[in-house]
Design an enzyme around this catalytic site. Structure first.
Site, PDB file in Angstrom:
ATOM      1  N   GLY A 233       0.775  -1.242   0.000  1.00  0.00           N
ATOM      2  CA  GLY A 233       0.000   0.000   0.000  1.00  0.00           C
ATOM      3  C   GLY A 233       0.801   1.284   0.000  1.00  0.00           C
ATOM      4  CD  GLU A 268       0.906  -9.312   1.578  1.00  0.00           C
ATOM      5  OE1 GLU A 268      -0.033  -8.538   1.303  1.00  0.00           O
ATOM      6  OE2 GLU A 268       0.745 -10.404   2.121  1.00  0.00           O
ATOM      7  N   PRO A 269       4.786  -5.108  -0.944  1.00  0.00           N
ATOM      8  CG  PRO A 269       6.986  -4.356  -1.266  1.00  0.00           C
ATOM      9  CD  PRO A 269       6.181  -5.450  -0.595  1.00  0.00           C
ATOM     10  N   GLY A 270       3.687  -3.480  -3.924  1.00  0.00           N
ATOM     11  CA  GLY A 270       3.544  -3.641  -5.370  1.00  0.00           C
ATOM     12  C   GLY A 270       3.920  -2.335  -6.048  1.00  0.00           C
ATOM     13  NE  ARG A 307      -3.414   3.205 -10.755  1.00  0.00           N
ATOM     14  CZ  ARG A 307      -3.220   4.438 -10.302  1.00  0.00           C
ATOM     15  NH1 ARG A 307      -2.666   5.352 -11.068  1.00  0.00           N
ATOM     16  NH2 ARG A 307      -3.569   4.756  -9.085  1.00  0.00           N
ATOM     17  CE1 TYR A 311      -9.226   1.117  -8.924  1.00  0.00           C
ATOM     18  CE2 TYR A 311      -7.045   1.681  -9.746  1.00  0.00           C
ATOM     19  CZ  TYR A 311      -7.934   0.750  -9.275  1.00  0.00           C
ATOM     20  OH  TYR A 311      -7.527  -0.552  -9.145  1.00  0.00           O
ATOM     21  CB  CYS A 338     -17.191   3.502 -28.164  1.00  0.00           C
ATOM     22  SG  CYS A 338     -16.491   3.443 -29.808  1.00  0.00           S
ATOM     23  CD  GLU A 339     -17.398   2.256 -22.139  1.00  0.00           C
ATOM     24  OE1 GLU A 339     -18.015   2.978 -21.336  1.00  0.00           O
ATOM     25  OE2 GLU A 339     -17.754   1.111 -22.455  1.00  0.00           O
ATOM     26  CE1 TYR A 367      -2.371  -3.392  -8.345  1.00  0.00           C
ATOM     27  CE2 TYR A 367      -1.077  -1.456  -7.764  1.00  0.00           C
ATOM     28  CZ  TYR A 367      -1.578  -2.702  -7.447  1.00  0.00           C
ATOM     29  OH  TYR A 367      -1.282  -3.267  -6.226  1.00  0.00           O
TER      30      TYR A 367
HETATM   31  C1  LIG Z   1      -2.885  -5.184  -3.765  1.00  0.00           C
HETATM   32  C2  LIG Z   1      -2.288  -5.816  -2.583  1.00  0.00           C
HETATM   33  C3  LIG Z   1      -0.979  -5.503  -2.214  1.00  0.00           C
HETATM   34  C4  LIG Z   1      -0.115  -4.483  -2.933  1.00  0.00           C
HETATM   35  O1  LIG Z   1      -0.578  -3.179  -2.802  1.00  0.00           O
HETATM   36  P1  LIG Z   1       0.332  -1.966  -3.341  1.00  0.00           P
HETATM   37  O2  LIG Z   1      -0.491  -0.778  -3.059  1.00  0.00           O
HETATM   38  O3  LIG Z   1       0.535  -2.161  -4.782  1.00  0.00           O
HETATM   39  O4  LIG Z   1       1.605  -1.977  -2.569  1.00  0.00           O
HETATM   40  C5  LIG Z   1      -0.439  -6.157  -1.125  1.00  0.00           C
HETATM   41  N1  LIG Z   1      -1.153  -7.075  -0.422  1.00  0.00           N
HETATM   42  C6  LIG Z   1      -2.418  -7.395  -0.742  1.00  0.00           C
HETATM   43  C7  LIG Z   1      -3.135  -8.418   0.050  1.00  0.00           C
HETATM   44  C8  LIG Z   1      -3.032  -6.773  -1.836  1.00  0.00           C
HETATM   45  O5  LIG Z   1      -4.289  -7.087  -2.133  1.00  0.00           O
END
Ligand SMILES: *Cc1c(COP(=O)(O)O)cnc(C)c1O
Length: 404
Positions: A233, A268-270, A307, A311, A338-339, A367
């Site tokens: 997050g 769990e960074p994305g 995105r 969002y 077409c949106e 994403y």
């Molecule tokens: C989406 C998600 C993440 C990653 O979130 P980021 O905002 O991209 O860091 C980590 N853990 C869980 C369970 C998620 O659903």
């Protein structure tokens, strides 16, 4: 990524040449940025010695996953497809956590066979299903339970996951009941308490609140957790004036709040790992006069980058070649789909654009491609990874014939 003599470069490669060679739209990633992000993340959280599991849903390109594996990161997956992909990328099962509210028996069974680090469960029914499978396979399965800490992440509502009305995790009361149940299970070993309150969090406060809830709940369970999984997050600046999350401060708060539990921290960074590593290069197809503005119709659309449509968020757009000739016109950058939500950005200050000009949509590494689709029977763009002066095609442009 920067301008050299008014032309935009990714590392040693002129973006204009990429567009010429591979056509547009194309996703282009910088290896250097990826490396910097990972090293920066590791450095700031060093005092916690965490297990860092990349959230694959942010970017599931196999080559990217292989690079991430080389940096020693694990993976957080949310489907059988993602799990198979990270295994193929070489990530060790002992560094993989499986999240999600609705894992099927097939998915659970595969994860159990592969002996991954943790299955983070989100309901009693899921725990019972794991127990049935484990019993059948005569195995002991390590799980976590995801707590819903009822914490407002103060981010856009569509990507907030930690409030009590959200579908994710279980309430505190339910969590305590589940801990009691699992303690006596023959086939399940409870190892982890997990939370994830949402995405694109820029403010320290929601994390602080979440940590206090985690601390309180652990105390109430009177159970020794081996892992505390704090999810991801961490937000990134999508615009110049936005400040990113202060990692150092988050890290020291974690230490202060949770150290006494002597558990290993998992992240769990994305987005924070991959978000700013890529651009989407697009070409202006037409410029059309509207009322009080011009529509700049580009060859990328919501199917390539969802995105903004999904969002209502903004990605900065910059020219590929600077001409420093600013127009007084407002530009609405839109795609051909077409949106009406197929709109990227309204810009009041942009250089004068012409048809066939190239533009760059920023910070699309997370994403971006992972949320792309074939809507309007549009083939997905190519993905290119730049390492210094080396160009690696890490995903070929989809062929129309494969869609027809
Ligand atoms: C989406 C998600 C993440 C990653 O979130 P980021 O905002 O991209 O860091 C980590 N853990 C869980 C369970 C998620 O659903």
């Amino acid at each position: 990524m920067k301008y050299i003599k008014k032309k935009f470069f990714i590392e040693g490669i002129k973006v204009r040449n990429l567009a010429k060679k591979f056509r547009t739209p194309i996703y282009c990633y910088s290896y250097k940025r990826l490396k910097e992000n990972i090293n920066n993340f590791k450095k700031n959280f060093k005092n916690l010695k965490p297990i860092i599991c990349f959230a694959v849903k942010a970017n599931a390109n196999l080559k990217i996953l292989k690079e991430i594996n080389k940096f020693g990161l694990g993976a957080d997956v949310v489907s059988l497809g993602e799990l198979e992909k990270v295994l193929k990328a070489g990530i060790q099962p002992k560094k993989i956590v499986f999240s999600g509210v609705g894992k099927t028996s097939e998915e659970l069974s595969f994860a159990i066979d592969k002996k991954i680090l943790l299955i983070n469960t989100e309901s009693r029914s899921e725990i019972l299903e794991i127990e049935r499978i484990a019993k059948r396979k005569k195995r002991i399965v390590n799980i976590g339970i995801r707590l819903n800490p009822n914490t407002d992440a103060k981010t856009i509502s569509q990507i907030s996951t930690g409030k009590k009305q959200d579908k994710f995790g279980v309430t505190e009361k339910y969590f305590l009941e589940l801990v009691k149940y699992v303690k006596n299970s023959q086939y399940i070993k409870l190892k982890c308490i997990s939370v994830h309150i949402g995405s694109q969090i820029l403010n320290h406060q929601p994390y602080l609140k979440m940590l206090k809830v985690v601390d309180r709940v652990i105390k109430k369970t009177n159970y020794k957790f081996e892992f505390i999984d704090l999810g991801g997050g961490m937000g990134i600046p999508y615009g110049k004036k936005i400040k990113s999350l202060n990692y150092k401060r988050y890290s020291s708060t974690i230490k202060k709040t949770l150290k006494k539990h002597k558990a290993k921290i998992i992240f769990e960074p994305g987005r924070s790992i991959i978000g700013n590593t890529a651009i989407l290069v697009s070409k202006v197809i037409y410029i059309k006069k509207g009322i009080n503005k011009n529509f700049v119709i580009i060859d990328s659309a919501m199917n390539d980058l969802m995105r903004p449509a999904l969002y209502g968020v903004e990605h900065q757009i910059i020219p590929e070649s600077k001409n420093n000739n600013f127009t007084k016109k407002t530009y609405d950058f839109v795609g051909p789909i077409c949106e009406s939500t197929d709109t990227f950005l309204t810009s009041k200050k942009f250089q004068k654009l012409y048809e066939k000009d190239l533009i760059i949509i920023s910070d699309v590494g997370a994403y971006g491609m992972s949320l792309s689709s074939n809507y309007n029977v549009r083939p997905k763009p190519a993905e290119i990874l730049i390492k210094g002066r080396k160009i690696n095609i890490i995903k070929k442009r989809q062929k129309l014939k494969d869609l027809i």
